[in-house]
Design an enzyme around this catalytic site. Sequence first.
Site, PDB file in Angstrom:
ATOM      1  N   LYS A 169     -33.297   0.666 -98.329  1.00 19.57           N
ATOM      2  CA  LYS A 169     -33.569  -0.120 -97.117  1.00 19.57           C
ATOM      3  C   LYS A 169     -34.228  -1.447 -97.494  1.00 19.57           C
ATOM      4  CE  LYS A 169     -33.822   4.036 -94.269  1.00 19.57           C
ATOM      5  NZ  LYS A 169     -34.637   5.071 -93.617  1.00 19.57           N
ATOM      6  N   GLN A 186     -40.553   7.138 -92.576  1.00 20.73           N
ATOM      7  CA  GLN A 186     -39.478   7.916 -93.200  1.00 20.73           C
ATOM      8  C   GLN A 186     -39.739   9.414 -93.005  1.00 20.73           C
ATOM      9  OE1 GLN A 186     -36.722   6.526 -94.497  1.00 20.73           O
ATOM     10  NE2 GLN A 186     -35.841   8.510 -95.002  1.00 20.73           N
ATOM     11  N   ASP A 239     -36.017   2.729 -85.529  1.00 23.59           N
ATOM     12  CA  ASP A 239     -35.279   3.984 -85.752  1.00 23.59           C
ATOM     13  C   ASP A 239     -34.796   4.584 -84.430  1.00 23.59           C
ATOM     14  OD1 ASP A 239     -34.710   4.939 -88.300  1.00 23.59           O
ATOM     15  OD2 ASP A 239     -36.781   5.576 -88.669  1.00 23.59           O
TER      16      ASP A 239
HETATM   17  N1  GUN Z   1     -34.783  10.710 -92.709  1.00 22.22           N
HETATM   18  C1  GUN Z   1     -33.449  10.926 -92.723  1.00 22.22           C
HETATM   19  N2  GUN Z   1     -32.818   9.987 -91.999  1.00 22.22           N
HETATM   20  C2  GUN Z   1     -33.764   9.170 -91.519  1.00 22.22           C
HETATM   21  C3  GUN Z   1     -33.721   7.997 -90.696  1.00 22.22           C
HETATM   22  O1  GUN Z   1     -32.682   7.534 -90.241  1.00 22.22           O
HETATM   23  N3  GUN Z   1     -34.932   7.446 -90.428  1.00 22.22           N
HETATM   24  C4  GUN Z   1     -36.098   7.943 -90.899  1.00 22.22           C
HETATM   25  N4  GUN Z   1     -37.236   7.330 -90.565  1.00 22.22           N
HETATM   26  N5  GUN Z   1     -36.166   9.016 -91.652  1.00 22.22           N
HETATM   27  C5  GUN Z   1     -35.001   9.619 -91.965  1.00 22.22           C
END
Ligand code: GUN
Length: 293
Positions: A52, A96, A119
């Site tokens: 990211k 995350q 998100d």
């Molecule tokens: N863990 C797995 N996929 C995601 C996501 O799209 N966002 C976040 N914050 N954690 C994740």
Amino acid sequence: MILLDGKKISAEIKNEIKKDVDSYIKKGYRQPHLVAILVGNDPASTFYVKSKMKSCAQVGFKSTNLNFESNISEERLLEEIKKLNNDEKVDGFIVQLPLPEHINVNKVLAAIDPEKDIDGFHPFNLGRLILGMDTFVPATPLGILEMMKRYNIDTKGKDVVILGRSNIVGKPLAISLVQKQYPGNATVTIVHSKTENLNVKLRNADILVAAIGMPGFVKENMVKEDAVVIDVGINRVEDKTKKSGYRIVGDVDFENVASKCSFISPVPGGVGLMTVVSLLLNTLKAYKNRYGI
Ligand code: GUN
């Protein structure tokens, strides 16, 4: 069979974002800024956060990674979230997942300012999604919708079967695909570990989305001829021929399923790349909202 090329379209979208950002910088605005909170050092989560950050740099965003020990208290994490909520120079941030067991994930997600919730996991934003209002659509569903758009996949009246009922993928994607819009207007079924006659239901799918995190689960006999198959799985399987000792495979037995499909997304090179780019799109949206531009 047409490959749903996440590599190609994510690169196209990154170029579009970069152009947008460049134009704002020229007008005197600051860079969009994404912050990622990572708790602990789970290898998969660390990898996702790194990718990211890397993608942010590619499109001209500023990014910050806040890494905390896995024993951070819930109270302290909530304080950090409050700081980010109040920081004018942060457009959006993510926590995350998964989080350690001693932390209440719902409490953490609800503490995020919905306007910075790139998100789209906050109850307010998920509520708006259900109501068909403008919102931050969670990154993986948003990436899948964008992929459908760019390949002109017809969803109206189609039977979509989503394998997996997670809050991150299965549920928000199902909601999006029943809305009166494109992609949408579909008849959506979510199937999961308690579903009876699973294979019959999967074989009924015009569009099958696999999001259960089980390597190669979807076999040839579970897929209808000419179906669209979208593979969300990112699974590590042991591979001694690789330097890392593993390779990444999806939830679909690609080798045997691909020839049956009208479209199929590969792993790697499919939905995963679209997820990252969608987070960038949501960050840009939060930034534009902030400045009313
Ligand atoms: N863990 C797995 N996929 C995601 C996501 O799209 N966002 C976040 N914050 N954690 C994740």
